[in-house]
Design a protein around this motif. Structure first.
Motif, short mmCIF file in Angstrom:
data_model
loop_
_atom_site.label_atom_id
_atom_site.label_comp_id
_atom_site.label_asym_id
_atom_site.label_seq_id
_atom_site.Cartn_x
_atom_site.Cartn_y
_atom_site.Cartn_z
N GLN A 1 0.34 -1.11 -0.17
CA GLN A 1 0.35 0.27 -0.07
C GLN A 1 0.91 0.91 0.01
O GLN A 1 1.86 1.40 0.40
N ASN B 1 -2.98 5.64 -0.37
CA ASN B 1 -4.15 4.06 -0.61
C ASN B 1 -3.74 3.24 -1.51
O ASN B 1 -2.69 2.66 -0.79
N ASP B 2 -4.66 2.25 -1.48
CA ASP B 2 -4.65 0.55 -1.15
C ASP B 2 -4.08 0.51 -2.44
O ASP B 2 -2.95 -0.93 -2.53
N ASP B 3 -3.47 1.28 -3.36
CA ASP B 3 -3.59 1.41 -4.90
C ASP B 3 -2.54 2.06 -5.57
O ASP B 3 -2.94 3.23 -6.00
N ASP C 1 -2.57 3.03 -9.09
CA ASP C 1 -3.19 4.31 -8.59
C ASP C 1 -2.57 5.35 -8.31
O ASP C 1 -3.08 6.95 -8.84
N ALA D 1 4.14 -4.36 -6.45
CA ALA D 1 3.92 -2.80 -5.91
C ALA D 1 4.69 -1.88 -6.66
O ALA D 1 4.02 -0.78 -7.94
#
Length: 239
Positions: free
Chosen positions: A13, A29-31, A34, A65
C-alpha cells in the motif's frame, strides 16, 4: 528544482510514516499504481518510490507494487530506495525500467559497491543519506551511526553518483518544514546534486529550498496526500 512526489510502500500500500516509525503508518492508497497515475496526470516529472519493508528486510519486498507503478507510468522516470544492497538487485531494478536506484545503508557499510554501481550505470545511482542531528542512520533508520552526513557525502564526490537524497529523519512526515540550513550546507559542501527530503509541506517550503540556489530537488509526500500542497500549483510555481 525538480519536485518528486513520494510513494512510500508498506505491505503493498501507499503510506506515509511519521519520523520513520513503521507503527506510525497512515495508508493513503491501497493501489500505489493508481496513486502514481494521479501524480503523473497532475504533471509530475519524476516519481520517488521507497520500499519501506525492504529497507528493514534488506531485500526488495514490495516488488509487485513497484512493477505495477512502472507499468502504469511508462513515460515518467522513477527512482527507488529501500533494501537495495547488492549489484544483482541494482541490475534487476534498472532492467525492469527504473531510471535510478537509491543506495542508503550500503553507502555506509559497503561504499565500494556504490562506486562500482556508479561506474557500471552512469547517471542511474543515487546515494540516500538519512540523518538525525546530522548523523547518518541506516537499515530503515533503525540503526544510528557516528558518521556525519557531510562526511559521507564527500566520500562519493568523485564516484559519479547522480544525486544525493538528504532526509532529515525528525522532519519526515511531521509537516513542520524541511531542514533548509542543513540541506543547503550539504549542497554547498559537495558538487553532487542534492535533493531535499523530510518535512516539505508547503509552497513556501519549496520556494525556500529553491531560493538557496544550490538544491536540485525536493521530495514531498504527506503534504500532497493531505492536500496541504497542490501538486499542479507547486509545479507551476517552480517552473
Amino acid at each position: 528544482m525538480i519536485l518528486y512526489p513520494a510513494i512510500d510502500l508498506k505491505d503493498g500500500q501507499a503510506v506515509r510514516l511519521l519520523r520513520g516509525e513503521m507503527e506510525q503508518a497512515t495508508v493513503f492508497n491501497d493501489d500505489p499504481a493508481d496513486q502514481a497515475r494521479v501524480f503523473v496526470k497532475a504533471g509530475a516529472e519524476w516519481l520517488h518510490l521507497v520500499d519501506l519493508n525492504g529497507a528493514f528486510a534488506g531485500r526488495p519486498v514490495n516488488a509487485d507494487a513497484v512493477e505495477a507503478i512502472l507499468a502504469a507510468c511508462p513515460g515518467t522516470p522513477a527512482q527507488l530506495g529501500g533494501g537495495i544492497r547488492d549489484m544483482s538487485t541494482i541490475e534487476g531494478w534498472l532492467e525492469k525500467g527504473l531510471a535510478r536506484v537509491i543506495l542508503g545503508t550500503v553507502a555506509v557499510e559497503d561504499p565500494e559497491l556504490v562506486r562500482a554501481a556508479a561506474r557500471a550505470f552512469p547517471g542511474r545511482i543515487a546515494v540516500g543519506i538519512d540523518a538525525r542531528d546530522g548523523r547518518v542512520a541506516t537499515r530503515g533508520w533503525a540503526e544510528e551511526t557516528e558518521v556525519e552526513a557531510t562526511d559521507l557525502a564527500r566520500r562519493f564526490e568523485d564516484a559519479g553518483v547522480a544525486a544525493i537524497i538528504y532526509t532529515d529523519i525528525d522532519r519526515d512526515g511531521a509537516m513542520g518544514g524541511p531542514n533548509v540550513p542543513a540541506t543547503e550546507a550539504l549542497a554547498r559542501a559537495v558538487g553532487i546534486p542534492v535533493i531535499a527530503s523530510g518535512g516539505v509541506s508547503s509552497l513556501a517550503d519549496l520556494i525556500a529550498l529553491r531560493d538557496t540556489g544550490v538544491i536540485a530537488g525536493a521530495i514531498s509526500g504527506r503534504a500532497l496526500y493531505d492536500g496541504k500542497l497542490d501538486l499542479r500549483e507547486a509545479l507551476a510555481a517552480l517552473a
